[in-house]
Structure formats: C-alpha cells, structure tokens
Design a protein around this motif. Structure first.
Motif, PDB file in Angstrom:
ATOM      1  N   LEU A 199       0.780  -1.337  -0.012  1.00 17.18           N
ATOM      2  CA  LEU A 199      -0.100   0.061  -0.097  1.00 17.18           C
ATOM      3  C   LEU A 199       0.910   1.249  -0.165  1.00 17.18           C
ATOM      4  CD1 LEU A 199      -2.861  -1.151   2.556  1.00 17.18           C
ATOM      5  CD2 LEU A 199      -3.041  -0.959   0.085  1.00 17.18           C
ATOM      6  N   LEU A 200       1.846   1.376   0.683  1.00 20.94           N
ATOM      7  CA  LEU A 200       2.759   2.615   0.772  1.00 20.94           C
ATOM      8  C   LEU A 200       3.469   2.917  -0.472  1.00 20.94           C
ATOM      9  CD1 LEU A 200       4.689   1.876   4.241  1.00 20.94           C
ATOM     10  CD2 LEU A 200       2.911   3.381   3.827  1.00 20.94           C
ATOM     11  N   SER A 201       3.513   1.838  -1.438  1.00 18.96           N
ATOM     12  CA  SER A 201       4.304   2.036  -2.902  1.00 18.96           C
ATOM     13  C   SER A 201       3.201   2.923  -3.600  1.00 18.96           C
ATOM     14  CB  SER A 201       4.448   0.905  -3.640  1.00 18.96           C
ATOM     15  OG  SER A 201       3.055   0.068  -3.854  1.00 18.96           O
ATOM     16  N   VAL A 202       1.807   3.162  -3.309  1.00 19.57           N
ATOM     17  CA  VAL A 202       1.093   3.906  -4.246  1.00 19.57           C
ATOM     18  C   VAL A 202       0.176   5.069  -3.354  1.00 19.57           C
ATOM     19  CG1 VAL A 202       0.546   1.964  -5.565  1.00 19.57           C
ATOM     20  CG2 VAL A 202      -0.974   1.931  -3.636  1.00 19.57           C
ATOM     21  N   ALA A 203       0.350   5.024  -2.035  1.00 16.91           N
ATOM     22  CA  ALA A 203      -0.051   5.870  -0.994  1.00 16.91           C
ATOM     23  C   ALA A 203       0.461   7.301  -1.204  1.00 16.91           C
ATOM     24  CB  ALA A 203       0.018   5.510   0.172  1.00 16.91           C
TER      25      ALA A 203
ATOM     26  N   LYS B 141      -0.009   7.855   3.847  1.00 15.09           N
ATOM     27  CA  LYS B 141       0.934   7.260   4.489  1.00 15.09           C
ATOM     28  C   LYS B 141       0.959   7.657   6.036  1.00 15.09           C
ATOM     29  CE  LYS B 141       4.516   7.557   0.832  1.00 15.09           C
ATOM     30  NZ  LYS B 141       5.874   7.915   0.216  1.00 15.09           N
ATOM     31  N   MET B 142       0.703   8.819   6.487  1.00 20.50           N
ATOM     32  CA  MET B 142       0.545   9.206   7.960  1.00 20.50           C
ATOM     33  C   MET B 142      -0.575   8.428   8.578  1.00 20.50           C
ATOM     34  SD  MET B 142       1.259  13.310   8.043  1.00 20.50           S
ATOM     35  CE  MET B 142       0.883  13.129   9.621  1.00 20.50           C
ATOM     36  N   SER B 143      -1.755   8.203   7.701  1.00 18.18           N
ATOM     37  CA  SER B 143      -3.078   7.543   8.363  1.00 18.18           C
ATOM     38  C   SER B 143      -2.700   6.003   8.555  1.00 18.18           C
ATOM     39  CB  SER B 143      -3.991   7.607   7.346  1.00 18.18           C
ATOM     40  OG  SER B 143      -4.402   8.997   7.124  1.00 18.18           O
TER      41      SER B 143
ATOM     42  N   LEU C 267       9.014  -4.024   8.763  1.00 18.77           N
ATOM     43  CA  LEU C 267       8.665  -3.965   7.299  1.00 18.77           C
ATOM     44  C   LEU C 267       8.083  -2.568   6.997  1.00 18.77           C
ATOM     45  CD1 LEU C 267       6.902  -7.266   6.433  1.00 18.77           C
ATOM     46  CD2 LEU C 267       9.276  -6.526   6.071  1.00 18.77           C
ATOM     47  N   ILE C 268       7.181  -1.791   7.780  1.00 16.21           N
ATOM     48  CA  ILE C 268       6.780  -0.602   7.446  1.00 16.21           C
ATOM     49  C   ILE C 268       8.034   0.427   7.432  1.00 16.21           C
ATOM     50  CG2 ILE C 268       5.336   1.307   8.003  1.00 16.21           C
ATOM     51  CD1 ILE C 268       3.949  -1.224   6.350  1.00 16.21           C
ATOM     52  N   SER C 269       8.647   0.259   8.645  1.00 18.18           N
ATOM     53  CA  SER C 269       9.756   1.499   8.657  1.00 18.18           C
ATOM     54  C   SER C 269      10.847   1.237   7.600  1.00 18.18           C
ATOM     55  CB  SER C 269      10.541   1.166   9.975  1.00 18.18           C
ATOM     56  OG  SER C 269       9.722   1.247  11.036  1.00 18.18           O
ATOM     57  N   ALA C 270      11.280  -0.038   7.204  1.00 17.56           N
ATOM     58  CA  ALA C 270      12.019  -0.348   6.242  1.00 17.56           C
ATOM     59  C   ALA C 270      11.635   0.463   4.759  1.00 17.56           C
ATOM     60  CB  ALA C 270      12.301  -1.808   5.890  1.00 17.56           C
ATOM     61  N   ARG C 271      10.287   0.135   4.558  1.00 17.86           N
ATOM     62  CA  ARG C 271       9.570   0.876   3.339  1.00 17.86           C
ATOM     63  C   ARG C 271       9.650   2.137   3.467  1.00 17.86           C
ATOM     64  NH1 ARG C 271       8.932   2.803  -0.379  1.00 17.86           N
ATOM     65  NH2 ARG C 271       7.359   2.576  -2.283  1.00 17.86           N
ATOM     66  N   LEU C 272       9.390   2.955   4.532  1.00 13.95           N
ATOM     67  CA  LEU C 272       9.705   4.517   4.745  1.00 13.95           C
ATOM     68  C   LEU C 272      10.953   4.809   4.490  1.00 13.95           C
ATOM     69  CD1 LEU C 272       6.958   4.951   7.667  1.00 13.95           C
ATOM     70  CD2 LEU C 272       6.505   5.461   5.072  1.00 13.95           C
TER      71      LEU C 272
END
Length: 602
Positions: A114-118, A123-125, A158-163
C-alpha cells in the motif's frame, strides 16, 4: 526462567502452574482479536481493488491472513474442548508465537504494498493505524510480552524499512516514530508483564498458604474433636463404672456395720472404727469423682422447683451436727422459713460439699450454716473458722484437684474435687457461688437462690424421728428388699435384723412376695399385716427396673407403701422419675446408720 519460556522443565511447581495458566489465558482471549481484523481486511481490499497496485501484491498476504485465521479458529475450538495439558505446553506456545508472527508478517507485506502507491496523507494514516495495531496487540497480550513483541515486530520493521527506502524527510520521520514506538512499547509491556507474573506468583503462594492454613485448622479441629470425644468417653466410662464400683463398697459398709455387735474387745472396736472411717473416706472420694464424671457426661438433670430451706437445713443439721461434735467443733444453724426456686438435689449437694469442706479445714472453732433473705434472693452461707484461703488461691480453689494447703493431701482429706463439684453444680443449676476468706481466720461461701412464695407450710416434724422409734425393735415390721446381687441381699437383711426389722428379700418382685408369704406362714409376721417399706435396687436385670418392681409391690400391698430406690446409677432423669411416683431415691454406697434413720423416719 528464560525470556522465551518455551518449556516447563526445571521450573518450580508454582511457576509451572502460572505459565500454564497464562498460556491458557492467551488462547482463551486472543482468538477474539481476529474478528475485528476480518472486516478491516475486506474494507481495505475494496478500497484498493481499482488502484494501479498489482493485484498479487495485496491478494497474496490477504489470502495468507484468511488461511491463518482459519487455522487459528480450528485450534481455538480444540483448546475449548480439551484445554492444554502440561505435556503440550511447548507445542501450544510455539503455535501461539507462530500465529502472531505470521499475522504480523502478512500485515507488514500488505502495508509495504500500500505504501508504494499511497500519498503523503495516506502514509500518515497508515502509520497511525500500524501504531494503534501494535499498541493494541501489546495491551491484549500484556501478560505475555514475548508473544506481543513477535506479533508487532515484523509489521513495524517492514513498514519502517519501506519508509526509509523513499528517501523523503517525512517518510524518514515516520520511520523513526515507528521504531521509537516499537522500542517504547516493548519496554513498557515487558515491565507490566513482569509485574503481572510476580502478582500471579504471589496470589498462588497466598492460595497455597491459605490451603495449608485450612488444612492445619482442619487438623486442629479434628484433634480437638477427638480430644473432646475421648473426654466424653472418659466421663461416660466413669459414670457407667460408678454402679459396679459402688456396689462392693456398699456391701462392705453394710457388713462392717453388721459386724459391730460381734466385736466386743476394745482393740477390735478400735480396728472396726478405723475400717468404718476408711470406708466412709473412700465413699466420699468415690462420690466426688463420680459427681464430676456424671456432670461432665450430662447425666445430672436440672429441675428447679419450690424448695423449703427449713426442711433442707434440718436434714443437713442431723448429719453435720454429729460430724462437728466428733471433731470438737461448735455447730450452729440459722435457718429461715423462706422458700426458693431451685433444684433440691443440686442445692443439697452444693451445701453438703461446702459443709464437708468447712469441717475438713476447720480444726477448732465453729462451723455455721445460715440463710438470709435479701430482696428477691435468699443467701445461703457456710461459715467456718478454719485455715482460710489466700487471695491468690480464691479462683483456683474451684479447679479440679487443686488444694491450697498441701498438708491436706492425706488419707481421708480428699482429692481436691469438692469445690470443683460445687462449681459444676452451680453452673448446671444456674446459681452463683461466691467466697470471702481471710487466711488463718476462716471462710464464708455464699449461694444465692431466687426467692419464691411458699406453697405449703413445712411439716413441723420433717426430718425428725417419729414415735415408732420408741417401739419395741422386734415390732418394727417387715421391710421388702429387692436386689439382683445376693451379697447385697444378705448384707441388707443382716443390718435390718440387727436393728429390729424383719427382711423379706428376693431378686424379683414375685420372689419377694413369696418371702412375705413365707414369713406369715411361719408365724414371724402376723396374718393380715403388710410390709412397712420396700427398698429396691434400680438395676434388676434386663427385664425389669426398680421402679417397675416397686409398682408391682404397691399393687400387692397398697399404693401408700413407702418405697426407696437404692442405686449407684447416674441416669440424668432418674431422680425426677422416682419423685414423680412418690419414691425416695437413695445413692450407693449408703451408710447403714443413714439407712436406719431413713426407715425410722418413714
């Protein structure tokens, strides 16, 4: 205890129970967290189905979550049916950790997709939702922070690494927030989990102490019950044995009295007098012991009724005037015409014990029995000028076997049970006994009884010998004696004949009636004359009692035939039953002179 807690081996029993209970709590509570995640997953799938995001990026982790939740549902159902045994701890705990680890991993993969297209706002949500998810999971699993950690760490990582891959300041900031949140949540949940486990350990220890205390209380209660039962059995034994022990003593007193006319030499009379004195002392000792046993075994019945103190005082005066004279003491009675509400038998035994105690410990001076009306009460007092009681002993003198003067522990001086019997009788009769004393100057024991109106004037001749005492001894008449012991029959007949009575004896009423008929046939008893009294033992075998034997003899010789029930039995209601049919109850062993006095008075 290791941080992983993957096995119960090597743990204390209490710690093993705690870990097993915590694991069961996790499987009981956390499957419910799956339910709100299902609609959240469906809503998210609906929102991204038309987005440019490749379908397999989010469909794959979504299918993984659904399969995982289905497996968890099956395991939860198995847990509800069978629970978790100690032997299955390792398997169930590994399954719990694996479930939350995979669940966190699938949610992390979906978040990365989801982060790749958000946009920045989304992203904050999304980061806020991840933080809420991590803290909620830690809160649900706060009692087992390791499971909570594995349920949050893959998602946050995973979320932190993607950010961080975005290389944008805002994304880096959000990644740092997530990492700090993960570390903070880990330490907080670890501390709470440790305190909860310590509290659980303390509760189990307290529960173990409570169980141990309850067991000890039960043991003490059981021991107390056994001791009370043994004490009751002892009292029952003494009360039951009193009959068998009094019987030979009663025979010895009768035979010793009967031997008196046959001993003419002074030395023999002196020896006979000493034997009689020893028998009387032995009788007194037995009486005290059996009184205590009978009261403790609840075989003494309390039956208050109208009682004329003048009649009771005259009866005591006849006995203790002689005892005081033999000891060289002055005897004085100050009676009253007042009536009281009290049990006659209990009241007489209390006063008799107090008088015996006064005579025993008074070596010179006087013994005094008095009664005074004070308001609604009558105060019966026993005064003496004896050795007195020290202040520190005034409470203990009513204890069993206590004697304030050790010199009194001699033959004939008692066992220290006289006042112990008084205390028991006073409690049984609900009366108050008090003592005043000065060491070396004497004592005063007081008995307080409730005053009541007189129901009849006492007979002026009560307690005195009637004119038949002056008759020719050979014209006194026939006394029927019934007893199942041949020695008692022979002894009673001998004593009666020596004092001018004729005796018709038998161990049943029928044989006694035949004995009366034999006396008439032989001419020893005039035809038409009737027996003047009947004396019967209470226990006459299994088929009949003394009261029933007396009833049969009264049917033969008249209902007004004076009757005496002589017994060593300690049955509680025997006195009231005898009084109800006009029978005088006499206790074994009975002094022969007292027996003759009673017959003369009848």
């Amino acid at each position: 205890m290791s941080w992983w807690r993957g096995s119960l081996k090597g743990l204390a029993p209490i710690e093993s129970r705690i870990d097993l209970q915590l694991l069961q709590d996790s499987w009981r509570i956390t499957p419910g967290s799956v339910l709100p995640q299902i609609p959240a997953l469906l809503l998210l799938a609906w929102m991204v189905k038309d987005s440019p995001l490749p379908r397999w990026h989010w469909v794959t982790p979504a299918i993984g979550l659904l399969l995982l939740w289905a497996t968890v549902g099956l395991m939860s159902r198995r847990f509800q049916r069978f629970g978790i045994a100690a032997s299955g701890y390792r398997t169930w705990r590994a399954s719990l950790v694996g479930w939350h680890l995979l669940q966190s991993l699938f949610w992390g993969l979906m978040g990365v997709a989801l982060l790749s297209v958000a946009t920045a706002g989304w992203k904050m949500s999304l980061v806020a939702a991840v933080v809420v998810y991590g803290y909620t999971l830690m809160l649900v699993l706060v009692h087992d922070w390791i499971v909570g950690f594995f349920g949050s760490f893959p998602l946050l990582l995973l979320i932190s690494a993607r950010l961080l891959v975005d290389n944008e300041d805002s994304s880096v900031y959000l990644a740092v927030v997530l990492m700090l949140s993960m570390v903070t949540c880990m330490f907080i949940s670890s501390g709470i989990s440790r305190r909860l486990r310590e509290g659980a350990l303390l509760r189990h220890e307290n529960a173990a102490l409570v169980l141990q205390l309850r067991h000890e209380i039960n043991q003490v209660t059981l021991a107390k019950a056994l001791a009370e039962g043994a004490d009751r059995q002892k009292s029952e034994f003494f009360a039951a044995a009193s009959h068998d022990l009094r019987q030979p003593l009663h025979v010895m007193m009768l035979l010793t009295n009967a031997l008196n006319p046959w001993v003419t030499q002074a030395e023999g009379q002196d020896l006979l007098s000493k034997i009689s004195t020893s028998l009387r002392s032995l009788s007194t000792l037995f009486e005290r012991m059996f009184d205590v046993a009978s009261i403790d075994a609840e075989r003494v019945e309390h039956q208050p009724q109208a009682l004329a103190l003048s009649t009771l005082y005259r009866r005591l005066e006849h006995e203790f005037a002689v005892l005081c004279a033999n000891k060289g003491l002055s005897w004085q009675v100050d009676a009253t015409d007042a009536w009281v509400q009290a049990d006659p038998h209990i009241t007489e035994r209390i006063l008799r014990n107090l008088l015996n105690n006064a005579v025993r410990y008074t070596h010179q001076g006087q013994v005094r029995l008095r009664a005074r009306v004070r308001g609604r009460w009558v105060i019966c007092q026993v005064w003496d000028s004896g050795v007195g009681v020290a202040p520190e002993h005034r409470e203990r003198i009513f204890d069993d076997y206590f004697q304030a003067h050790s010199t009194a522990r001699r033959s004939g001086e008692g066992l220290g049970l006289g006042l112990a019997v008084v205390r028991r009788l006073a409690r049984l009769g609900r009366v108050q006994v008090t003592v005043r004393s000065r060491l070396g100057r004497g004592s005063c024991f007081s008995l307080r009884l409730p005053l009541r109106e007189a129901i009849a004037a006492p007979s002026p001749n009560a307690g005195t010998l009637n004119q038949d005492d002056h008759k020719d001894p050979h014209q006194r008449g026939v006394v029927v004696v019934i007893d199942d012991e041949p020695q008692v029959l022979d002894s009673m007949a001998l004593v009666l004949r020596q004092n001018g009575w004729q005796a018709a004896t038998g161990h049943t009423p029928e044989i006694a009636v035949e004995a009366v008929a034999a006396l008439q046939t032989s001419g020893e008893m005039p035809l038409g004359d009737l027996p003047v009294a009947v004396i019967s033992d209470y226990r006459l075998g299994l088929s009949i009692t003394g009261l029933e034997a007396i009833a049969q003899l009264r049917y033969e010789f008249g209902e007004d035939l004076p009757a005496f029930l002589l017994t060593a039995d300690a049955t509680a209601d025997l006195g009231s039953r005898a009084a109800g049919v006009g029978v005088t109850l006499l206790r074994k062993p009975l002094n022969p002179s007292e027996l003759i006095r009673i017959l003369n008075a009848a």
